[in-house]
Design a protein around this motif. Structure first.
Motif, PDB file in Angstrom:
ATOM      1  N   ARG A  72      30.109  29.529 -26.080  1.00  0.00           N
ATOM      2  CA  ARG A  72      29.003  28.921 -26.349  1.00  0.00           C
ATOM      3  C   ARG A  72      28.694  28.548 -24.580  1.00  0.00           C
ATOM      4  O   ARG A  72      28.184  28.302 -24.288  1.00  0.00           O
ATOM      5  N   ASP A  73      28.278  30.175 -23.997  1.00  0.00           N
ATOM      6  CA  ASP A  73      27.976  29.926 -22.837  1.00  0.00           C
ATOM      7  C   ASP A  73      26.443  30.613 -22.700  1.00  0.00           C
ATOM      8  O   ASP A  73      25.542  29.982 -22.134  1.00  0.00           O
ATOM      9  N   LEU A  74      25.838  30.919 -24.183  1.00  0.00           N
ATOM     10  CA  LEU A  74      24.603  31.368 -23.694  1.00  0.00           C
ATOM     11  C   LEU A  74      23.830  30.965 -25.173  1.00  0.00           C
ATOM     12  O   LEU A  74      24.928  31.189 -26.301  1.00  0.00           O
ATOM     13  N   ASP A  75      23.013  30.404 -25.340  1.00  0.00           N
ATOM     14  CA  ASP A  75      21.444  31.017 -26.016  1.00  0.00           C
ATOM     15  C   ASP A  75      21.904  31.747 -27.507  1.00  0.00           C
ATOM     16  O   ASP A  75      20.998  32.671 -26.912  1.00  0.00           O
ATOM     17  N   TRP A  76      22.536  31.800 -28.193  1.00  0.00           N
ATOM     18  CA  TRP A  76      22.397  33.231 -28.893  1.00  0.00           C
ATOM     19  C   TRP A  76      21.082  34.564 -29.416  1.00  0.00           C
ATOM     20  O   TRP A  76      20.687  35.066 -29.627  1.00  0.00           O
ATOM     21  N   ARG A  77      19.902  32.725 -29.893  1.00  0.00           N
ATOM     22  CA  ARG A  77      19.097  32.779 -30.160  1.00  0.00           C
ATOM     23  C   ARG A  77      18.826  33.944 -29.020  1.00  0.00           C
ATOM     24  O   ARG A  77      17.303  35.079 -29.632  1.00  0.00           O
ATOM     25  N   ILE A  78      18.229  34.032 -27.715  1.00  0.00           N
ATOM     26  CA  ILE A  78      17.604  34.867 -26.833  1.00  0.00           C
ATOM     27  C   ILE A  78      18.205  35.967 -26.863  1.00  0.00           C
ATOM     28  O   ILE A  78      17.127  36.869 -27.258  1.00  0.00           O
ATOM     29  N   PRO A  79      19.263  35.979 -26.971  1.00  0.00           N
ATOM     30  CA  PRO A  79      19.396  37.912 -26.963  1.00  0.00           C
ATOM     31  C   PRO A  79      19.296  38.101 -28.530  1.00  0.00           C
ATOM     32  O   PRO A  79      19.078  39.440 -28.699  1.00  0.00           O
ATOM     33  N   VAL A  80      19.392  37.411 -29.538  1.00  0.00           N
ATOM     34  CA  VAL A  80      19.414  38.081 -31.000  1.00  0.00           C
ATOM     35  C   VAL A  80      17.810  38.032 -31.123  1.00  0.00           C
ATOM     36  O   VAL A  80      17.549  39.313 -31.856  1.00  0.00           O
ATOM     37  N   GLY A  81      17.136  37.139 -30.448  1.00  0.00           N
ATOM     38  CA  GLY A  81      15.667  37.718 -30.754  1.00  0.00           C
ATOM     39  C   GLY A  81      15.360  38.751 -30.044  1.00  0.00           C
ATOM     40  O   GLY A  81      14.407  39.375 -30.324  1.00  0.00           O
ATOM     41  N   ILE A  82      15.182  38.906 -28.310  1.00  0.00           N
ATOM     42  CA  ILE A  82      14.920  39.958 -28.229  1.00  0.00           C
ATOM     43  C   ILE A  82      15.121  40.803 -29.208  1.00  0.00           C
ATOM     44  O   ILE A  82      14.612  42.289 -28.722  1.00  0.00           O
ATOM     45  N   LEU A  83      16.512  41.220 -29.027  1.00  0.00           N
ATOM     46  CA  LEU A  83      17.021  42.932 -29.354  1.00  0.00           C
ATOM     47  C   LEU A  83      16.062  42.696 -30.914  1.00  0.00           C
ATOM     48  O   LEU A  83      16.357  44.142 -31.179  1.00  0.00           O
ATOM     49  N   GLY A  84      16.627  42.047 -31.430  1.00  0.00           N
ATOM     50  CA  GLY A  84      15.892  42.253 -32.814  1.00  0.00           C
ATOM     51  C   GLY A  84      14.569  42.563 -33.093  1.00  0.00           C
ATOM     52  O   GLY A  84      13.500  43.166 -33.440  1.00  0.00           O
ATOM     53  N   THR A  85      13.947  41.703 -31.785  1.00  0.00           N
ATOM     54  CA  THR A  85      12.230  41.889 -31.479  1.00  0.00           C
ATOM     55  C   THR A  85      12.152  43.896 -31.458  1.00  0.00           C
ATOM     56  O   THR A  85      10.865  44.805 -32.364  1.00  0.00           O
ATOM     57  N   VAL A  86      13.076  43.880 -30.951  1.00  0.00           N
ATOM     58  CA  VAL A  86      12.723  45.630 -30.421  1.00  0.00           C
ATOM     59  C   VAL A  86      13.149  46.638 -31.156  1.00  0.00           C
ATOM     60  O   VAL A  86      12.588  47.836 -31.159  1.00  0.00           O
ATOM     61  N   VAL A  87      14.175  46.621 -32.040  1.00  0.00           N
ATOM     62  CA  VAL A  87      14.106  46.721 -33.228  1.00  0.00           C
ATOM     63  C   VAL A  87      13.290  46.619 -34.570  1.00  0.00           C
ATOM     64  O   VAL A  87      12.950  48.121 -34.588  1.00  0.00           O
TER      65      VAL A  87
END
Lengths: 340, 226, 214
Positions: A223-238
């Motif tokens: 729980r050290d990171l806000d999963w929304r950010i990596p998921v959002g960035i990678l999802g957008t790139v994909v």
């Protein structure tokens, strides 16, 4: 910190006192980065240790030098300086002279953190700021990528690493362009397995995508990171690259290539998620992440540079206060229609 | 009316204000004209000398030059081209024989417009020299288009038919290949593109080799030219 | 006493009221043309010529110029000197002029110059006005030079074109680009303020000690 009632959102930071403290969170991130750091040692030998060590030394020195006498020990104990140095080191090319890495770490902390008022007050991610400074200052050294596995095995270093302070690096060994550079300037596509396991040219930490992902999963579990950010960035790139692929599959990179090439994983998981420089609200996190993803793709595909993760994150860092401001949730008990 | 007049009596009259400004403007105008007239000859001479030096640099063996423009379907020598008229410079050796053209070209580089001059021998269809006149390319990277002697030397005997191609450093095999600069591919390609475009733009207008206009001015003198 | 007065007007511009480090005026040429020491000096000379010339004229005619049109008159005077400087540089040192480019004509818009006319030259006798202009222009040149020198040394490994560190020096390219100007100016201002802070602190300590001593 689990979310139970969908109408009552709990955020980290100022609401609850909990076991999680800054030093602990920082230590977790460092642990998560250890596999990738180990991989960089495996690929680039002692050179990796020299570059990363110098950048950590620069960051810690700046931290110590500019701290108040009273809070000197405190600011060193919370390990943010070490983390900044480590993150910066992982984004540097393996053949970089040690003095440049040191300078990058120093500038990253001095201009990226101390000058803003210290931890928690900075607008930009210090590690990326240090990297941006190095890239603008030493564009040639920062874009000279030596290939992995120096000739003399683990204990050999690149001649560039040992350049005297303020002196140029001699380029030795085989230089090899990064996969994104190859794609942009030579229209050459690197095989995906090489991208995922690191048989490519590139900065120390970006070459092994799988280990970076593992570290991200560890951070998510802790729980050290806000999963929304990596998921959002990678999802957008994909999505963006799949969309581009519809027009011209030859010219534009495939979604998986986009995800595993360059510093995207390193940036999306470890840098964009920096709690100080990313929005605190969930809605803000999504906006931040999607904006970063779009900027990454725009710079990579249409810009003059092969890689855009650093500038994308820095630009969105600058937008963070604004995003936070516009995504503040309604204060409990206050009306919906009237903003305070 | 009277109220206004009384109010103005305390302040200086508008006539005085106008006169002050007029006199100041007049004196200033005279000073500016004076300095303009007295520096103009030096400034034009400097510009002409710079141009001559650049032309002589890109066309080896040339000792004289004249401006050539395309008017009424043919290339003619003019003492002074009109403003904004496309112009090339004909280079001539000591005996007044035509050697080649110095062609100015400009186009977008990595940062800003790159303006250059290149020497072109129509008889051999070759570029024999290239000089960057103006550029704001990145110091240390893009500025190698004029600081890197190896890159500039690429243009000392370069075929323009078929068009010039910038290739990865060390892979040039054909007479129309240029080794690009590592790390500054965009600037290097911009230079090549500018030359290609300029060449195409003039290709139809230049006369057949051997029928270039003769040198119209005085035989070689080392003056600053007109 | 009189002599002392004009000396005072001269010195204040160099250090205590330095136009750049203290008043933070004239930032546009400050950031734009200080990528080498020689450009900084050329810009400083041009500004000094304009500032001293116009301060002199403004002060001489300060009783003649009506208050209502004073700003227009100042601008006419400044613009004339700027044009003279522009053409002179173009004729004498075309290379430097090319480097400075649009920033020579822009001296007209340098708030430092108009500011001195309004605040000083139009109110004081000619001798003082000229000393003030010399001091301010000297302080401006000092600031330009310190920025230009730092940026050229780091950005090019040279000072006034002389190489300082040999051929293998690695230039800090950012320093001769615009961001380098902002960075260097920021760091210099930082030190200036830190120095002032320390000095005030020291003076306060001394005052404190004196009070408790007496």
């Amino acid at each position: 910190m689990k979310q139970r009632d969908p109408d009552l959102l709990l955020f980290h930071a100022p609401l609850l006192r909990q076991g999680m403290t800054t030093p602990k969170a920082m230590r977790d991130v460092i642990i998560a980065l250890l596999p990738a750091t180990g991989a960089s040692l495996w690929f680039f030998g002692l050179a990796a240790a020299l570059v990363i060590g110098s950048s950590i030394a620069g960051a810690v020195l700046a931290e110590w030098l500019f701290a108040d006498r009273a809070s000197r020990g405190e600011s060193l104990r919370d390990a943010t300086g070490i983390l900044t140095g480590l993150l910066l080191g992982l984004t540097l090319p393996p053949g970089l002279p040690m003095w440049m890495a040191f300078l990058g770490g120093f500038v990253g902390i001095a201009l990226g953190k101390v000058i803003w008022g210290g931890l928690g007050h900075n607008l930009f991610n210090p590690a990326l700021l240090g990297r941006a400074f190095l890239l603008a200052t030493f564009p040639i050294a920062m874009t000279t990528w030596v290939s992995a596995h120096p000739e003399g095995g683990f204990f050999s270093v690149y001649a560039g690493n040992l350049a005297l302070p303020f002196m140029q690096a001699q380029v030795d060994g085989v230089t090899s362009a990064t996969p994104l550079g190859l794609l942009k300037f030579e229209q050459e596509v690197t095989p995906l397995t090489n991208l995922m396991f690191g048989k490519i040219g590139g900065s120390l930490g970006e070459t092994n995508g799988v280990l970076l992902l593992l570290g991200g999963i560890y951070l998510w579990l802790r729980r050290d990171l806000d999963w929304r950010i990596p998921v959002g960035i990678l999802g957008t790139v994909v999505i963006f690259s799949a969309f581009l692929g519809l027009f011209d599959a030859e010219r534009f990179p495939t979604p998986l290539f986009s995800v595993f090439s360059g510093g995207l994983l390193l940036g999306a998981i470890y840098m964009a998620t920096d709690p100080v420089t990313s929005p605190v609200t969930p809605r803000g996190a999504w906006i931040f992440a999607i904006g970063t993803g779009v900027l990454v793709m725009l710079i990579r595909v249409f810009g003059g540079l092969p890689e855009g993760v650093m500038y994308a994150i820095l630009l969105m860092n600058a937008a963070t206060p604004l995003i936070d401001r516009y995504t503040q949730p309604r204060v409990f008990g206050h009306g919906i229609e009237k903003e305070s | 009316m009277t109220a206004d007049a009384r109010k103005q009596a305390a302040a200086p009259s508008s006539l005085r204000l106008v006169m002050t400004l007029a006199i100041a403007g007049l004196v200033s105008g005279i000073a500016i004209i004076g300095i303009y007239e007295s520096t103009l000859p030096t400034i034009t001479a400097n510009k002409a000398r710079e141009l001559r030096e650049a032309v002589f640099k890109v066309l080896p063996g040339v000792s004289d030059m004249q401006a050539l423009v395309y008017r009424e379907g043919r290339i003619v020598a003019v003492p002074k081209p009109q403003k904004d008229e496309p112009v090339v410079y004909g280079g001539y050796d000591e005996r007044g024989d035509f050697v080649g053209y110095a062609m100015p070209g400009a186009g977008p580089g990595f940062q800003d417009t790159i303006a250059l001059l290149y020497g072109y021998l129509p008889s051999r269809q070759q570029v024999v020299g290239m000089e960057i006149l103006e550029s704001r390319e990145t110091p240390g990277l893009g500025d190698k288009i004029y600081k890197d002697a190896d890159f500039v030397a690429e243009f000392s005997a370069l075929s323009v038919e078929p068009e010039i191609v910038a290739v990865k450093k060390g892979t040039s095999t054909q007479p129309n290949h240029v080794d690009a600069i590592t790390g500054a591919t965009i600037s290097a390609k911009a230079v090549v593109r500018i030359i290609n475009e300029t060449h195409v733009a003039w290709a139809e207008q230049l006369p057949a080799p051997g029928t270039e206009p003769p040198f119209a001015g005085e035989p070689a003198d080392n003056g600053t030219g007109q | 006493m009189k002599k002392n007065e004009s000396y005072e007007e001269f010195v204040k511009g160099i250090w205590r009221d330095n136009p750049v480090f203290v008043q933070v005026l004239g930032m546009c040429p400050m950031l734009a043309v200080t990528n080498s020491a020689i450009n900084a000096i050329a810009m400083g000379m041009a500004s000094m010529f304009v500032l001293v010339g116009s301060s002199f004229l403004v002060s001489v005619f300060r009783h003649v110029i009506p208050k209502q049109v004073r700003i227009s008159c100042f601008i006419i005077i400044i613009a004339t000197f700027v044009t003279i400087a522009d053409y002179t540089l173009l004729a004498l040192v075309p290379k430097v002029h090319k480097e400075l480019g649009a920033f020579i004509p822009l001296i007209v818009a340098n708030c430092l110059i108009l500011g001195r006319q309004e605040a000083f030259a139009s109110r004081y006798p000619t001798r003082l006005a000229v000393m003030d202009a010399l001091g301010m222009a000297g302080g401006f040149m000092l600031a330009l030079f310190s920025l230009g020198a730092v940026r050229e040394i780091l950005g090019d490994g040279a000072l006034f074109g002389f190489r300082l560190f040999g051929e293998s020096f690695e230039p800090w390219i950012v320093m001769i680009l615009p961001p380098g100007g902002f960075l260097t100016l920021g760091v210099i201002l930082l030190f200036f303020n830190w120095f002032k802070y320390k000095k005030d602190e020291f003076l306060a300590d001394v005052a404190e000690a004196e009070r408790s001593g007496s």
